[in-house]
Write a protein that holds these residues in place. Structure first.
Motif, PDB file in Angstrom:
ATOM      1  N   ALA A   1      40.513  39.367  38.615  1.00 38.11           N
ATOM      2  CA  ALA A   1      40.320  38.425  37.354  1.00 38.11           C
ATOM      3  C   ALA A   1      42.141  39.429  37.043  1.00 38.11           C
ATOM      4  CB  ALA A   1      39.604  39.041  36.897  1.00 38.11           C
ATOM      5  N   LYS A   2      42.159  40.977  37.545  1.00 42.97           N
ATOM      6  CA  LYS A   2      43.564  41.338  37.550  1.00 42.97           C
ATOM      7  C   LYS A   2      44.762  40.988  37.972  1.00 42.97           C
ATOM      8  CE  LYS A   2      41.720  43.466  33.761  1.00 42.97           C
ATOM      9  NZ  LYS A   2      42.177  43.642  31.856  1.00 42.97           N
ATOM     10  N   GLU A   3      44.374  39.918  38.981  1.00 40.78           N
ATOM     11  CA  GLU A   3      45.417  39.835  39.920  1.00 40.78           C
ATOM     12  C   GLU A   3      45.393  40.895  41.148  1.00 40.78           C
ATOM     13  OE1 GLU A   3      48.233  37.683  36.971  1.00 40.78           O
ATOM     14  OE2 GLU A   3      48.226  35.842  38.860  1.00 40.78           O
ATOM     15  N   LEU A   4      44.758  41.718  41.183  1.00 38.56           N
ATOM     16  CA  LEU A   4      45.554  42.519  42.006  1.00 38.56           C
ATOM     17  C   LEU A   4      44.431  42.332  43.984  1.00 38.56           C
ATOM     18  CD1 LEU A   4      43.513  45.350  40.133  1.00 38.56           C
ATOM     19  CD2 LEU A   4      45.995  45.551  41.026  1.00 38.56           C
TER      20      LEU A   4
ATOM     21  N   PHE B   1      36.508  41.324  39.575  1.00 39.88           N
ATOM     22  CA  PHE B   1      37.077  42.132  38.436  1.00 39.88           C
ATOM     23  C   PHE B   1      39.255  42.055  38.674  1.00 39.88           C
ATOM     24  CE2 PHE B   1      39.119  45.186  35.938  1.00 39.88           C
ATOM     25  CZ  PHE B   1      38.561  45.307  34.866  1.00 39.88           C
ATOM     26  N   TYR B   2      38.906  42.636  39.894  1.00 40.50           N
ATOM     27  CA  TYR B   2      40.483  42.757  40.599  1.00 40.50           C
ATOM     28  C   TYR B   2      40.754  41.258  40.699  1.00 40.50           C
ATOM     29  CZ  TYR B   2      39.508  47.405  41.459  1.00 40.50           C
ATOM     30  OH  TYR B   2      38.666  48.886  41.616  1.00 40.50           O
TER      31      TYR B   2
ATOM     32  N   ARG C   1      48.989  47.050  40.137  1.00 39.31           N
ATOM     33  CA  ARG C   1      49.236  46.129  40.549  1.00 39.31           C
ATOM     34  C   ARG C   1      50.662  45.625  40.341  1.00 39.31           C
ATOM     35  NH1 ARG C   1      51.004  42.157  37.545  1.00 39.31           N
ATOM     36  NH2 ARG C   1      51.250  43.234  35.446  1.00 39.31           N
TER      37      ARG C   1
ATOM     38  N   SER D   1      46.944  53.742  37.062  1.00 43.48           N
ATOM     39  CA  SER D   1      46.239  53.143  36.058  1.00 43.48           C
ATOM     40  C   SER D   1      46.136  51.376  36.841  1.00 43.48           C
ATOM     41  CB  SER D   1      46.815  52.779  35.030  1.00 43.48           C
ATOM     42  OG  SER D   1      47.551  51.539  34.882  1.00 43.48           O
ATOM     43  N   LEU D   2      44.440  50.397  36.991  1.00 41.20           N
ATOM     44  CA  LEU D   2      44.798  49.530  37.494  1.00 41.20           C
ATOM     45  C   LEU D   2      46.126  48.583  37.062  1.00 41.20           C
ATOM     46  CD1 LEU D   2      41.199  48.079  37.452  1.00 41.20           C
ATOM     47  CD2 LEU D   2      42.333  49.686  39.153  1.00 41.20           C
ATOM     48  N   GLU D   3      46.719  48.687  35.889  1.00 45.33           N
ATOM     49  CA  GLU D   3      47.695  47.896  35.493  1.00 45.33           C
ATOM     50  C   GLU D   3      49.345  48.381  36.438  1.00 45.33           C
ATOM     51  OE1 GLU D   3      48.385  45.969  34.313  1.00 45.33           O
ATOM     52  OE2 GLU D   3      51.125  45.391  34.317  1.00 45.33           O
TER      53      GLU D   3
END
Lengths: 134, 134
Positions: free
Chosen positions: B28-31, B25-26, B68, B63-65
């Motif tokens: 995919a979220k480009e983390l 997931f991370y 990032r 948040s994850l965003e």
DNA sequence: GCCTGATCTTACGTCAACGTAAAAGTGACG
DNA sequence: CGTCACTTTTACGTTGACGTAAGATCAGGC
């Protein structure tokens, strides 16, 4: 006498700073029980008291479902002390959670402050080189 | 030398106590940007460093965003101090939020404790009447 | 009678951070 | 060769607390 006047949904919204959707939602979830005059809802003193408790409960971090249970027990009369003890238990647990959360938050705050001293220095040095470049 | 060995997804999970789903997931979220050897992912030292920052960021309540963005800025080299200042600003804001949150939490804790003294008395009196009834 | 504004019901949409199930590929061991 | 354990992709499901859009309805005022 206290103010027993019923309130419209709009008056409720303005008074407690919530949306109509929220009040209808709470009704659907059986947290509030406004009188129905034809189509319209009329919120009584009891509803206002419950809403206050709901909002307070939310500040405490209770979920709506937990709040509903607590509210139900609140108006249960004096039978069933088992359930009341359960209520107390839930509150106890929530309190512990909140204290843990607070402690973690405090630690996180300290850590973040530490990290930011980094950023401060970095910004300062970059500001310097920027001035030098001009 | 530091440990530059790449790690499999399982090693990562065991080391950092996350699920494979989380790591994918991370990504995919480009983390995270693990190397792809054929199908498999190989997590480098850089990924591990990023993951640590991600987990720390989460503890801070980002948040994850947000994480990032911060991570991107972290690896941006030394140009664009505007963005770095922005980063600092975000962190500053988060810090303020956290302190506010902590204060509210403390107040809620006090309030809840107060409420519970109520419940204590109630339980005690009910216990009495229960005993009397037996 | 018509318009306006407020309210109503119904029901699908949103957001975050993954969980979970299905189906298929890979590699090592025996 | 089989199969077992592990990994992969794809994609729909979950949770909580509402938001939001569509259309019906109703009371008051002109």
């Amino acid at each position: 006498m206290t103010d027993d006047r019923t309130m419209t949904i709009r008056e409720m919204c303005d008074t407690y700073d919530v949306t109509p959707r929220t009040l209808r939602f709470y009704e659907a979830k059986e947290l509030l029980f406004p009188i129905r005059e034809g189509q319209k809802r009329l919120f009584t003193k009891r509803d206002r008291a419950r809403l206050k408790l709901i909002l307070r409960g939310k500040r405490f971090g209770f979920s709506l479902e937990e709040i509903r249970q607590l509210l139900d027990l609140y108006h249960m009369g004096d039978q069933q002390q088992t359930q009341l003890a359960r209520t107390y238990e839930i509150a106890q647990q929530r309190l512990t959670d909140m204290e843990t959360q607070r402690d973690e938050l405090n630690q996180a705050i300290d850590e973040l402050k530490e990290q930011m001293r980094w950023g401060e220095k970095m910004l300062a040095s970059m500001d310097q080189s920027k001035r030098a470049a001009e």
